[in-house]
Write a protein that holds these residues in place. Structure first.
Motif, short mmCIF file in Angstrom:
data_model
loop_
_atom_site.label_atom_id
_atom_site.label_comp_id
_atom_site.label_asym_id
_atom_site.label_seq_id
_atom_site.Cartn_x
_atom_site.Cartn_y
_atom_site.Cartn_z
N LEU A 1 161.18 9.38 -15.91
CA LEU A 1 160.45 8.13 -15.72
C LEU A 1 159.32 8.31 -14.72
N ALA A 2 159.57 8.99 -13.61
CA ALA A 2 158.53 9.25 -12.61
C ALA A 2 157.47 10.20 -13.16
N GLU A 3 157.89 11.24 -13.87
CA GLU A 3 156.95 12.19 -14.44
C GLU A 3 155.95 11.49 -15.37
N SER A 4 156.42 10.49 -16.09
CA SER A 4 155.54 9.78 -17.02
C SER A 4 154.43 9.02 -16.29
N ALA A 5 154.62 8.72 -15.03
CA ALA A 5 153.63 7.99 -14.25
C ALA A 5 152.52 8.90 -13.73
N PHE A 6 152.78 10.19 -13.63
CA PHE A 6 151.85 11.10 -12.98
C PHE A 6 150.49 11.21 -13.69
N ALA A 7 150.47 11.30 -14.98
CA ALA A 7 149.23 11.55 -15.71
C ALA A 7 148.15 10.50 -15.48
N ILE B 1 166.75 5.84 -23.83
CA ILE B 1 165.31 6.03 -23.90
C ILE B 1 164.63 4.89 -23.16
N VAL B 2 163.39 5.12 -22.75
CA VAL B 2 162.62 4.08 -22.09
C VAL B 2 161.42 3.75 -22.96
N ILE B 3 161.20 2.48 -23.18
CA ILE B 3 160.06 2.00 -23.95
C ILE B 3 159.24 1.12 -23.02
N SER B 4 157.95 1.35 -22.99
CA SER B 4 157.05 0.49 -22.23
C SER B 4 156.36 -0.44 -23.22
N CYS B 5 156.39 -1.73 -22.92
CA CYS B 5 155.78 -2.69 -23.84
C CYS B 5 155.23 -3.88 -23.06
N ASP B 6 154.41 -4.63 -23.73
CA ASP B 6 153.94 -5.89 -23.18
C ASP B 6 155.16 -6.80 -23.07
N PRO B 7 155.34 -7.49 -21.95
CA PRO B 7 156.52 -8.35 -21.79
C PRO B 7 156.72 -9.36 -22.92
N SER B 8 155.65 -9.76 -23.56
CA SER B 8 155.77 -10.73 -24.64
C SER B 8 156.45 -10.14 -25.88
N HIS B 9 156.57 -8.82 -25.94
CA HIS B 9 157.21 -8.16 -27.09
C HIS B 9 158.68 -7.82 -26.85
N LEU B 10 159.17 -8.04 -25.64
CA LEU B 10 160.54 -7.65 -25.30
C LEU B 10 161.58 -8.28 -26.22
N SER B 11 161.48 -9.56 -26.48
CA SER B 11 162.50 -10.22 -27.31
C SER B 11 162.49 -9.67 -28.73
N ALA B 12 161.34 -9.34 -29.27
CA ALA B 12 161.27 -8.76 -30.62
C ALA B 12 161.93 -7.39 -30.64
N ILE B 13 161.71 -6.60 -29.61
CA ILE B 13 162.34 -5.28 -29.52
C ILE B 13 163.86 -5.43 -29.41
N ALA C 1 166.76 -3.98 -31.91
CA ALA C 1 167.86 -3.19 -31.36
C ALA C 1 169.21 -3.80 -31.75
N ALA C 2 169.33 -5.10 -31.63
CA ALA C 2 170.58 -5.79 -31.97
C ALA C 2 170.92 -5.60 -33.45
N LYS C 3 169.89 -5.62 -34.29
CA LYS C 3 170.09 -5.42 -35.73
C LYS C 3 170.79 -4.08 -35.99
N TYR C 4 170.48 -3.08 -35.19
CA TYR C 4 171.08 -1.75 -35.35
C TYR C 4 172.21 -1.48 -34.34
N GLU C 5 172.69 -2.56 -33.73
CA GLU C 5 173.79 -2.50 -32.77
C GLU C 5 173.52 -1.55 -31.62
N VAL C 6 172.29 -1.63 -31.12
CA VAL C 6 171.87 -0.82 -29.98
C VAL C 6 171.53 -1.76 -28.83
N SER C 7 171.94 -1.40 -27.64
CA SER C 7 171.64 -2.20 -26.45
C SER C 7 170.19 -1.96 -26.02
N ALA C 8 169.51 -3.02 -25.67
CA ALA C 8 168.13 -2.91 -25.16
C ALA C 8 167.95 -3.98 -24.08
#
Length: 107
Positions: free
Chosen positions: A3-9, A37-49, A53-60
């Motif tokens: 997560l920190a490494e992704s911020a460096f660039a 995994i970590v996904i970065s998104c616009d906060p307005s898209h969080l509920s759609a994501i 995830a719930a459709k595939y029984e994955v926690s998000a």
């Protein structure tokens, strides 16, 4: 920590709050788990994501936000890391060289 490494660039920092779930901090911060995994998104898209995830029984869950030039990691609400992206990047990128230049210790 990846997560920190992704911020460096691009110098983009983040502020996150992680749950320890009873694990020691080093496990939470440095453990490699193929199921996370970590996904970065616009906060307005969080509920759609979360719906997908719930459709595939994955926690998000939302764990934080991006911020400018700061890395702040909280664990169970307590700050465990707080530093500027540039400081962490310089330490990370220079770690091997510094270790190779350090005087060797005799055994």
């Amino acid at each position: 920590m990846t997560l920190a490494e992704s911020a460096f660039a691009k110098g983009i920092g983040f502020r996150v709050n992680l749950a320890s779930l009873g694990l020691p901090p080093e496990f939470v911060l440095f453990g490699e788990d193929a199921s996370r995994i970590v996904i970065s998104c616009d906060p307005s898209h969080l509920s759609a994501i979360q719906e997908v995830a719930a459709k595939y029984e994955v926690s998000a869950e939302g764990i934080g936000e991006t911020v400018s030039e700061l890395v702040e990691i909280r664990m169970d609400g307590r700050v465990v890391v707080s530093a500027m992206v540039s400081e962490l990047r310089d330490s990370y990128e220079g770690a091997l060289e510094a270790a190779l230049r350090a005087p060797s210790e005799s055994f």
